[in-house]
Design a protein around this motif. Structure first.
Motif, PDB file in Angstrom:
ATOM      1  N   GLN A  11       0.834  -1.203   0.000  1.00  0.00           N
ATOM      2  CA  GLN A  11       0.000   0.000   0.000  1.00  0.00           C
ATOM      3  C   GLN A  11       0.863   1.246   0.000  1.00  0.00           C
ATOM      4  N   ALA A  12       0.309   2.326  -0.478  1.00  0.00           N
ATOM      5  CA  ALA A  12       1.011   3.604  -0.467  1.00  0.00           C
ATOM      6  C   ALA A  12       1.465   3.927   0.952  1.00  0.00           C
ATOM      7  N   GLY A  13       2.698   4.399   1.050  1.00  0.00           N
ATOM      8  CA  GLY A  13       3.291   4.679   2.349  1.00  0.00           C
ATOM      9  C   GLY A  13       4.077   3.517   2.922  1.00  0.00           C
ATOM     10  N   GLY A  14       3.958   2.360   2.307  1.00  0.00           N
ATOM     11  CA  GLY A  14       4.659   1.185   2.776  1.00  0.00           C
ATOM     12  C   GLY A  14       6.086   1.111   2.275  1.00  0.00           C
ATOM     13  N   SER A  15       6.746  -0.008   2.586  1.00  0.00           N
ATOM     14  CA  SER A  15       8.158  -0.191   2.253  1.00  0.00           C
ATOM     15  C   SER A  15       8.394  -1.558   1.622  1.00  0.00           C
ATOM     16  N   LEU A  16       9.411  -1.615   0.796  1.00  0.00           N
ATOM     17  CA  LEU A  16       9.915  -2.862   0.220  1.00  0.00           C
ATOM     18  C   LEU A  16      11.428  -2.759   0.134  1.00  0.00           C
ATOM     19  N   ARG A  17      12.086  -3.903   0.138  1.00  0.00           N
ATOM     20  CA  ARG A  17      13.533  -3.925  -0.078  1.00  0.00           C
ATOM     21  C   ARG A  17      13.848  -4.893  -1.208  1.00  0.00           C
ATOM     22  N   LEU A  18      14.513  -4.378  -2.218  1.00  0.00           N
ATOM     23  CA  LEU A  18      14.949  -5.183  -3.346  1.00  0.00           C
ATOM     24  C   LEU A  18      16.396  -5.620  -3.125  1.00  0.00           C
ATOM     25  N   SER A  19      16.697  -6.822  -3.593  1.00  0.00           N
ATOM     26  CA  SER A  19      18.062  -7.338  -3.540  1.00  0.00           C
ATOM     27  C   SER A  19      18.518  -7.702  -4.943  1.00  0.00           C
ATOM     28  N   GLY A  63      15.464  10.847  -0.827  1.00  0.00           N
ATOM     29  CA  GLY A  63      14.859  10.970   0.487  1.00  0.00           C
ATOM     30  C   GLY A  63      13.933   9.836   0.849  1.00  0.00           C
ATOM     31  N   ARG A  64      13.575   9.012  -0.124  1.00  0.00           N
ATOM     32  CA  ARG A  64      12.681   7.877   0.139  1.00  0.00           C
ATOM     33  C   ARG A  64      13.374   6.537  -0.080  1.00  0.00           C
ATOM     34  N   PHE A  65      14.248   6.468  -1.069  1.00  0.00           N
ATOM     35  CA  PHE A  65      14.952   5.232  -1.406  1.00  0.00           C
ATOM     36  C   PHE A  65      16.411   5.330  -0.968  1.00  0.00           C
ATOM     37  N   THR A  66      16.965   4.189  -0.562  1.00  0.00           N
ATOM     38  CA  THR A  66      18.380   4.121  -0.204  1.00  0.00           C
ATOM     39  C   THR A  66      18.997   2.892  -0.835  1.00  0.00           C
ATOM     40  N   ILE A  67      20.073   3.108  -1.567  1.00  0.00           N
ATOM     41  CA  ILE A  67      20.795   1.990  -2.176  1.00  0.00           C
ATOM     42  C   ILE A  67      22.044   1.709  -1.360  1.00  0.00           C
ATOM     43  N   SER A  68      22.392   0.439  -1.227  1.00  0.00           N
ATOM     44  CA  SER A  68      23.580   0.074  -0.460  1.00  0.00           C
ATOM     45  C   SER A  68      24.165  -1.212  -1.038  1.00  0.00           C
ATOM     46  N   ARG A  69      25.409  -1.458  -0.678  1.00  0.00           N
ATOM     47  CA  ARG A  69      26.059  -2.707  -1.089  1.00  0.00           C
ATOM     48  C   ARG A  69      26.356  -3.527   0.146  1.00  0.00           C
ATOM     49  N   ASP A  70      26.316  -4.822  -0.019  1.00  0.00           N
ATOM     50  CA  ASP A  70      26.586  -5.724   1.099  1.00  0.00           C
ATOM     51  C   ASP A  70      28.062  -5.637   1.470  1.00  0.00           C
ATOM     52  N   ASN A  82      11.172   3.272   0.878  1.00  0.00           N
ATOM     53  CA  ASN A  82      10.238   3.685   1.919  1.00  0.00           C
ATOM     54  C   ASN A  82       9.243   4.707   1.366  1.00  0.00           C
ATOM     55  N   ASN A  83       8.154   4.864   2.091  1.00  0.00           N
ATOM     56  CA  ASN A  83       7.129   5.826   1.709  1.00  0.00           C
ATOM     57  C   ASN A  83       6.771   5.681   0.221  1.00  0.00           C
ATOM     58  N   LEU A  84       6.471   4.474  -0.174  1.00  0.00           N
ATOM     59  CA  LEU A  84       6.186   4.199  -1.580  1.00  0.00           C
ATOM     60  C   LEU A  84       4.907   4.885  -2.034  1.00  0.00           C
ATOM     61  N   GLU A  85       4.928   5.286  -3.298  1.00  0.00           N
ATOM     62  CA  GLU A  85       3.806   5.978  -3.911  1.00  0.00           C
ATOM     63  C   GLU A  85       3.319   5.166  -5.111  1.00  0.00           C
ATOM     64  N   GLY A 115      13.541  -8.651 -14.369  1.00  0.00           N
ATOM     65  CA  GLY A 115      12.812  -7.647 -13.616  1.00  0.00           C
ATOM     66  C   GLY A 115      12.033  -8.244 -12.467  1.00  0.00           C
ATOM     67  N   THR A 116      11.749  -7.382 -11.500  1.00  0.00           N
ATOM     68  CA  THR A 116      10.884  -7.764 -10.403  1.00  0.00           C
ATOM     69  C   THR A 116       9.791  -6.707 -10.284  1.00  0.00           C
ATOM     70  N   GLN A 117       8.554  -7.149 -10.166  1.00  0.00           N
ATOM     71  CA  GLN A 117       7.409  -6.240 -10.188  1.00  0.00           C
ATOM     72  C   GLN A 117       7.189  -5.600  -8.829  1.00  0.00           C
ATOM     73  N   VAL A 118       7.045  -4.283  -8.841  1.00  0.00           N
ATOM     74  CA  VAL A 118       6.660  -3.535  -7.646  1.00  0.00           C
ATOM     75  C   VAL A 118       5.336  -2.847  -7.950  1.00  0.00           C
ATOM     76  N   THR A 119       4.340  -3.126  -7.137  1.00  0.00           N
ATOM     77  CA  THR A 119       3.026  -2.519  -7.319  1.00  0.00           C
ATOM     78  C   THR A 119       2.631  -1.823  -6.023  1.00  0.00           C
ATOM     79  N   VAL A 120       2.310  -0.546  -6.129  1.00  0.00           N
ATOM     80  CA  VAL A 120       1.906   0.238  -4.972  1.00  0.00           C
ATOM     81  C   VAL A 120       0.462   0.668  -5.160  1.00  0.00           C
ATOM     82  N   SER A 121      -0.381   0.231  -4.252  1.00  0.00           N
ATOM     83  CA  SER A 121      -1.801   0.563  -4.358  1.00  0.00           C
ATOM     84  C   SER A 121      -2.105   1.829  -3.563  1.00  0.00           C
ATOM     85  N   SER A 122      -3.070   2.579  -4.052  1.00  0.00           N
ATOM     86  CA  SER A 122      -3.421   3.839  -3.383  1.00  0.00           C
ATOM     87  C   SER A 122      -4.490   3.642  -2.322  1.00  0.00           C
TER      88      SER A 122
END
Length: 122
Positions: A11-19, A63-70, A82-85, A115-122
């Motif tokens: 949902q909008a405002g939620g978070s996901l982490r991609l690897s 300000g919403r997404f952060t990329i990092s390396r292991d 974070n704070n997905l729209e 690809g990996t699908q990201v779906t954010v519902s309002s």
């Protein structure tokens, strides 16, 4: 080979982490990152990170997404979202860059993951 994971429905405002992990490589990847593509649109940069930790972000995700390396596993990167729209909905593709210099000539090699699908519902 690049393997991307972590997409899903949120949902909008939620978070996901991609690897994104690179398997079968004996060399270090100079830059890793994500691009995204929505239906009917071009594939756009989301975020990248170099082997030295230098990052780049699309203005829309700053300000919403952060990329990092292991720090332990070579050639693995994460995208914390974070704070997905709803406008963040897209297929997210992992991309990696390897740079070699041979005899004074610079060569660049691009690698793409599935690809990996990201779906954010309002």
């Amino acid at each position: 080979q690049l393997q991307a994971s972590g997409g899903g429905l949120v949902q909008a405002g939620g978070s996901l982490r991609l690897s994104c992990s690179a398997s079968g490589t004996v060399f270090s990847l100079d830059r890793m990152g994500w691009y995204r593509q929505s239906p009917g649109k071009q594939r756009d940069l989301v975020a990248t990170i170099t082997s030295g930790g230098v990052t780049e972000y699309a203005d829309s995700v700053k300000g919403r997404f952060t990329i990092s390396r292991d720090n332990v596993v070579r050639n693995k990167a994460y995208l914390q979202m974070n704070n997905l729209e709803p406008d963040d909905s897209a297929v997210y593709y992992c991309k990696a860059l390897r740079i070699t210099i041979n005899g004074g000539t610079r060569h660049e090699y691009d690698y793409w993951g599935q690809g990996t699908q990201v779906t954010v519902s309002s």
